[in-house]
Design an enzyme around this catalytic site. Structure first.
Site, PDB file in Angstrom:
ATOM      1  N   CYS A 176       0.808  -1.229   0.000  1.00 44.62           N
ATOM      2  CA  CYS A 176       0.000   0.000   0.000  1.00 44.62           C
ATOM      3  C   CYS A 176       0.836   1.272   0.000  1.00 44.62           C
ATOM      4  O   CYS A 176       0.305   2.357  -0.252  1.00 44.62           O
ATOM      5  CB  CYS A 176      -0.957  -0.007   1.182  1.00 44.62           C
ATOM      6  N   HIS A 234      -3.319   7.091   3.082  1.00 43.13           N
ATOM      7  CA  HIS A 234      -3.694   5.845   2.421  1.00 43.13           C
ATOM      8  C   HIS A 234      -5.081   5.439   2.875  1.00 43.13           C
ATOM      9  O   HIS A 234      -5.363   5.361   4.071  1.00 43.13           O
ATOM     10  CB  HIS A 234      -2.674   4.756   2.751  1.00 43.13           C
ATOM     11  N   ASN A 286     -10.270   0.089   0.116  1.00 45.52           N
ATOM     12  CA  ASN A 286      -8.804   0.125   0.124  1.00 45.52           C
ATOM     13  C   ASN A 286      -8.304  -0.445  -1.202  1.00 45.52           C
ATOM     14  O   ASN A 286      -8.454  -1.635  -1.460  1.00 45.52           O
ATOM     15  CB  ASN A 286      -8.289  -0.699   1.307  1.00 45.52           C
TER      16      ASN A 286
END
Length: 363
Positions: free
Chosen positions: A128, A269, A299
């Site tokens: 990520c 994020h 996500n």
């Protein structure tokens, strides 16, 4: 927990310093949208209320059969090039955890399908944190004079590695791609990357992992289901994410010589709303300066930050030149932050482009 002091770094760039500048923003979200209710109807042991209260997510997108990471990356890359009014770039970087194949890298195919055959292209894997890692690499290449432009893409098809019965991951992750065009410019330009901070901790690599398929555990027959899918130890990941994103963000702000109140836009994020809220509170960033699209896309790992930037730019909620803080955390463990000014570029979105039949050539 006490973290080691960051290594010494050079002084912040002056207004006339060379910098990598975002001149184009692009995104790609697969058209299939999955609601929380649909996950429940598909047999996941959860509820819409449980998902919303624990993650903040209401919908996410799925690529669907026959659509790969490269397909999403091509669409997002083309959109970013269109936004920047460019038909070429010096180098292509694809940040992904879900490449089309273990070998070769996805980047060269993406470049060729964009009409960039012969252009250097490669993949970068930092889960990520991948987009910010790739943006840092591209920025270094541009400011060193090695290239005058770069296309940085974060693209993921997490639906291919998620156990649909695991509510710890199935409710969180979605598919998508985001991209930025970078050009060598001035640190005074809107969209300039000014400072980066990166870090990792391999001692905690087991917190976010897929056990099967690498050289440590190559495919040998049918692996146990638990080893084939992406697994995450949620409570421990939460603690590490808040700790590392907060610390890295403070470090990059110090490098840029920005006090906390100077941050005019914050994009973390898009992992989990509770993580985002905790980091923003620790950094004292007010809610009206926090931007994201977690509620609608979930996500999207390496695609998370460029997609959130594309969304904010499309909604015109940040003024060009605004002091912007980006921060991310991912498996590895990895973390990264960037201090930049908000770009003046407009956002372009395109739908996925399927890989052409084998034998087709793009010049």
């Amino acid at each position: 927990m006490t973290l080691p002091a960051p290594p010494c770094r050079a002084e912040p760039p002056g207004p006339a310093s060379t910098a990598a500048v975002i001149t184009g923003l692009g995104g790609c979200l697969p058209p299939t949208k999955i609601t929380n209710g649909q996950l429940v109807r598909e047999g996941l042991d959860t509820s819409d209320e449980w998902i919303r209260t624990r993650t903040g997510i209401r919908t996410r997108h799925r690529a669907g059969p026959g659509v790969s990471t490269a397909d999403l990356a091509v669409a997002a890359g083309r959109a970013a090039l269109h936004s920047a009014n460019r038909t070429h770039t010096g180098i292509v970087l694809v940040a992904t955890t879900t490449p089309d194949r273990l070998c070769p890298a996805t980047g060269p195919e993406v470049a060729t399908r964009l009409g960039l055959t012969g252009t250097p292209a490669f993949d970068l894997s930092a889960v990520c944190s991948g987009f910010l890692y790739a943006a840092n690499v591209a920025s270094a290449l541009l400011t060193s004079g090695a290239f005058d432009s770069a296309l940085v893409i974060g693209a993921e098809t997490y639906s291919t590695i998620i156990d649909p019965r695991d509510r710890n991951t199935a409710v969180i992750f979605g598919d998508g791609a985001g991209a930025v065009c970078l050009e060598r410019g001035s640190a005074a330009d809107p969209g300039a990357f000014l400072r980066f901070d990166l870090g990792s901790d391999g001692a905690r690599s087991d917190l976010i992992a897929i056990a099967d398929g690498g050289s440590r555990s190559p495919h040998r027959g049918e692996p146990p289901p638990a080893d084939r899918f992406f697994r995450m130890r949620g409570p421990e990941v939460y603690k590490q994410a808040v700790l590392r994103m907060t610390s890295s963000a403070r470090t990059v702000l110090a490098l840029a010589e920005w006090p906390l109140p100077a941050v005019e836009a914050f994009i973390g994020h898009q992992a989990n709303q509770r993580i985002l809220d905790a980091v923003a509170q620790r950094l004292r960033v007010p809610p009206e300066r926090c931007h994201g699209n977690l509620r609608h896309v979930g996500n999207t790992a390496a695609a998370s930050i460029p997609l959130a930037m594309a969304d904010a730019a499309a909604r015109h909620v940040v003024e060009p030149g605004a002091r912007t803080l980006l921060t991310a955390f991912g498996g590895g463990l990895t973390w990264a932050s960037a201090a930049m000014t908000w770009p003046a570029a407009a956002t372009t979105y395109l739908l996925p482009e399927r890989r052409p039949p084998q034998g087709d050539h793009h010049e």
